[in-house]
Design a protein around this motif. Structure first.
Motif, mmCIF file in Angstrom:
data_model
loop_
_atom_site.group_PDB
_atom_site.id
_atom_site.type_symbol
_atom_site.label_atom_id
_atom_site.label_comp_id
_atom_site.label_asym_id
_atom_site.label_seq_id
_atom_site.Cartn_x
_atom_site.Cartn_y
_atom_site.Cartn_z
ATOM 1 N N LEU A 73 -14.828 28.694 -23.971
ATOM 2 C CA LEU A 73 -15.104 27.624 -23.015
ATOM 3 C C LEU A 73 -14.221 26.421 -23.308
ATOM 4 O O LEU A 73 -14.098 25.994 -24.455
ATOM 5 C CB LEU A 73 -16.577 27.225 -23.076
ATOM 6 N N LEU A 74 -13.620 25.867 -22.266
ATOM 7 C CA LEU A 74 -12.804 24.661 -22.380
ATOM 8 C C LEU A 74 -13.534 23.503 -21.727
ATOM 9 O O LEU A 74 -13.898 23.568 -20.554
ATOM 10 C CB LEU A 74 -11.446 24.858 -21.699
ATOM 11 N N ASP A 75 -13.751 22.423 -22.498
ATOM 12 C CA ASP A 75 -14.332 21.194 -21.976
ATOM 13 C C ASP A 75 -13.199 20.193 -21.790
ATOM 14 O O ASP A 75 -12.655 19.653 -22.756
ATOM 15 C CB ASP A 75 -15.391 20.667 -22.957
ATOM 16 N N VAL A 76 -12.834 19.964 -20.533
ATOM 17 C CA VAL A 76 -11.723 19.074 -20.190
ATOM 18 C C VAL A 76 -12.211 17.632 -20.160
ATOM 19 O O VAL A 76 -13.196 17.317 -19.495
ATOM 20 C CB VAL A 76 -11.133 19.451 -18.818
ATOM 21 N N ALA A 77 -11.520 16.746 -20.901
ATOM 22 C CA ALA A 77 -11.905 15.335 -20.981
ATOM 23 C C ALA A 77 -13.347 15.231 -21.471
ATOM 24 O O ALA A 77 -14.237 14.750 -20.772
ATOM 25 C CB ALA A 77 -11.707 14.627 -19.647
ATOM 26 N N CYS A 78 -13.566 15.646 -22.691
ATOM 27 C CA CYS A 78 -14.912 15.832 -23.240
ATOM 28 C C CYS A 78 -15.603 14.546 -23.648
ATOM 29 O O CYS A 78 -16.797 14.568 -24.004
ATOM 30 C CB CYS A 78 -14.854 16.769 -24.434
ATOM 31 N N GLY A 79 -14.911 13.410 -23.647
ATOM 32 C CA GLY A 79 -15.540 12.157 -24.010
ATOM 33 C C GLY A 79 -16.054 12.163 -25.440
ATOM 34 O O GLY A 79 -15.335 12.499 -26.379
ATOM 35 N N GLU A 80 -17.334 11.819 -25.608
ATOM 36 C CA GLU A 80 -17.945 11.753 -26.933
ATOM 37 C C GLU A 80 -18.546 13.087 -27.369
ATOM 38 O O GLU A 80 -19.195 13.157 -28.412
ATOM 39 C CB GLU A 80 -19.028 10.684 -26.946
ATOM 40 N N PHE A 97 -10.942 18.635 -25.311
ATOM 41 C CA PHE A 97 -9.951 17.582 -25.526
ATOM 42 C C PHE A 97 -10.279 16.337 -24.713
ATOM 43 O O PHE A 97 -11.007 16.386 -23.724
ATOM 44 C CB PHE A 97 -8.529 18.080 -25.218
ATOM 45 N N ASP A 98 -9.731 15.223 -25.156
ATOM 46 C CA ASP A 98 -9.903 13.951 -24.460
ATOM 47 C C ASP A 98 -8.734 13.047 -24.831
ATOM 48 O O ASP A 98 -8.054 13.270 -25.838
ATOM 49 C CB ASP A 98 -11.228 13.290 -24.849
ATOM 50 N N ALA A 99 -8.521 11.999 -24.024
ATOM 51 C CA ALA A 99 -7.433 11.064 -24.287
ATOM 52 C C ALA A 99 -7.850 9.934 -25.219
ATOM 53 O O ALA A 99 -6.991 9.256 -25.782
ATOM 54 C CB ALA A 99 -6.928 10.466 -22.973
ATOM 55 N N ALA A 100 -9.159 9.726 -25.387
ATOM 56 C CA ALA A 100 -9.650 8.580 -26.150
ATOM 57 C C ALA A 100 -9.873 8.939 -27.615
ATOM 58 O O ALA A 100 -10.691 9.806 -27.928
ATOM 59 C CB ALA A 100 -10.947 8.062 -25.535
ATOM 60 N N HIS A 101 -9.169 8.267 -28.508
ATOM 61 C CA HIS A 101 -9.320 8.503 -29.949
ATOM 62 C C HIS A 101 -10.763 8.313 -30.397
ATOM 63 O O HIS A 101 -11.330 9.146 -31.102
ATOM 64 C CB HIS A 101 -8.445 7.526 -30.751
ATOM 65 N N LEU A 102 -11.365 7.179 -29.989
ATOM 66 C CA LEU A 102 -12.708 6.859 -30.463
ATOM 67 C C LEU A 102 -13.741 7.842 -29.930
ATOM 68 O O LEU A 102 -14.708 8.170 -30.620
ATOM 69 C CB LEU A 102 -13.076 5.428 -30.064
ATOM 70 N N GLY A 103 -13.546 8.311 -28.713
ATOM 71 C CA GLY A 103 -14.453 9.311 -28.169
ATOM 72 C C GLY A 103 -14.402 10.596 -28.967
ATOM 73 O O GLY A 103 -15.437 11.190 -29.292
ATOM 74 N N LEU A 104 -13.197 11.022 -29.314
ATOM 75 C CA LEU A 104 -13.048 12.241 -30.101
ATOM 76 C C LEU A 104 -13.628 12.080 -31.497
ATOM 77 O O LEU A 104 -14.229 13.017 -32.035
ATOM 78 C CB LEU A 104 -11.570 12.634 -30.188
ATOM 79 N N ASP A 105 -13.462 10.903 -32.086
ATOM 80 C CA ASP A 105 -14.035 10.667 -33.411
ATOM 81 C C ASP A 105 -15.556 10.838 -33.368
ATOM 82 O O ASP A 105 -16.151 11.464 -34.257
ATOM 83 C CB ASP A 105 -13.685 9.267 -33.902
ATOM 84 N N LYS A 106 -16.183 10.283 -32.328
ATOM 85 C CA LYS A 106 -17.632 10.422 -32.194
ATOM 86 C C LYS A 106 -18.024 11.870 -31.915
ATOM 87 O O LYS A 106 -19.052 12.358 -32.408
ATOM 88 C CB LYS A 106 -18.148 9.512 -31.082
#
Length: 239
Positions: A73-80, A97-106
Motif C-alpha cells: 500500500l502506498l500512502d501519498v502525502a501521508c502527513g503525520e 511519503f510527504d513533502a513536510a519534514h516535520l510531518g514525517l518526523d511525527k
C-alpha cells in the motif's frame, strides 16, 4: 578532456529524495526550495495536528481489499502518518511519503510508538513518480496541490504502477462558487472541477464515487468544503 554527464531523467526523483532537495534545486534551476504546503508551521506544535484516528476511507479500503495476503500500500502525502500507521497495524506492507519534514518526523515517531515498520521517505508529490508496483494507492486531502497540467501524467503513472485488480482510493477538493474559503486564495492550490477525478478512471471499475459537502475546522475557523471521493479497481483486458 573531462566529459560532463547528466543522470537519466527517471532517476531524478530518487536522487532529489536522497539529497533532500527538489528536482529544480538538483538541476540548478531554483535558488531555494519551493514550499508545497504551509503545514510545516502547523506541525511544529505539540501533538498531532490531524489527530491520530484514521480517515473513514481506511475502513472502506479494508472492506474492498482486506489484508488476507500481503498487500503493498502506498500512502501519498501521508502527513503525520495516522493513516499509514493504521494500515501497517492491520497487516498491510506500507510505503508513505510527504513533502513536510516535520510531518514525517511525527509519522516515524508514531510508527515507533506502536511498533510497526513503514517505509517513509520525503518527496514532493508534484515531482515524484513511481517506479515500483503497489496493490493499493491511497491519497486523502492532497491532490489539490497538483496543477491541471500535471494531473493526467501523475495519475497515469500511479495507474501504470498498480497491480491487476489493485485499488485506488482518492479524494479531491472541488471548486464551488458558493464555498469560497481563505485557503482558495493561497498560492499553489488548484481545486478540481466536479466529477473531474472520475474521468481519469474510465477504464477502471469504479466501485464507488460520491460528492459531499462537509464542515471543517482546520486552521482554527469554521468553514465548509466540497469533496469528490473515488474507489476504483484496475481491470485486466480480456481478449
Amino acid at each position: 578532456m573531462a566529459l560532463n554527464s547528466l543522470p537519466d531523467i527517471s532517476t531524478l526523483p530518487l536522487l532529489a529524495n536522497v539529497l533532500h532537495c527538489s528536482i529544480d534545486q538538483l538541476m540548478g534551476y531554483a535558488a531555494e526550495q519551493k514550499r508545497i504546503t504551509d503545514y510545516e508551521e502547523r506541525y511544529k506544535a505539540d501533538g498531532y495536528y490531524w489527530g491520530v484516528q484514521p480517515s473513514p476511507m481506511c475502513y472502506e479500503i479494508m472492506k474492498l481489499c482486506p489484508p488476507i495476503k500481503p498487500l503493498r500500500l502506498l500512502d501519498v502525502a501521508c502527513g503525520e502518518g495516522k493513516n499509514a500507521v493504521f494500515f501497517a497495524r492491520n497487516g498491510y506492507s506500507v510505503t508513505a511519503f510527504d513533502a513536510a519534514h516535520l510531518g514525517l518526523d511525527k509519522a516515524k515517531r508514531l510508527a515507533e510508538k506502536v511498533q510497526v515498520d513503514i517505509n517513509f521517505f520525503r518527496a514532493d508529490l508534484r515531482d515524484f513518480r513511481l517506479d515500483s508496483h503497489f496493490d493499493i494507492v491511497f491519497c486523502s486531502g492532497s491532490l489539490h496541490y497538483i496543477s491541471q497540467e500535471l494531473r493526467r501524467e501523475i495519475l497515469e503513472n500511479y495507474q501504470a504502477h498498480t497491480t491487476d485488480a489493485g485499488l485506488h482510493a482518492l479524494n479531491v477538493f472541488v471548486r464551488k462558487p458558493f464555498l469560497i474559503t481563505e485557503s482558495d486564495q493561497r498560492e499553489g492550490r488548484y481545486k478540481w472541477v466536479s466529477g473531474e477525478l472520475f474521468t481519469y478512471y474510465a477504464d477502471w471499475l469504479i466501485v464507488h464515487c460520491e460528492e459531499k459537502i462537509f464542515d471543517c475546522m482546520s486552521g482554527g475557523s469554521p468553514h465548509r468544503h466540497c469533496m469528490d471521493t473515488l474507489y476504483a479497481i484496475k481491470q485486466t483486458a480480456v481478449i
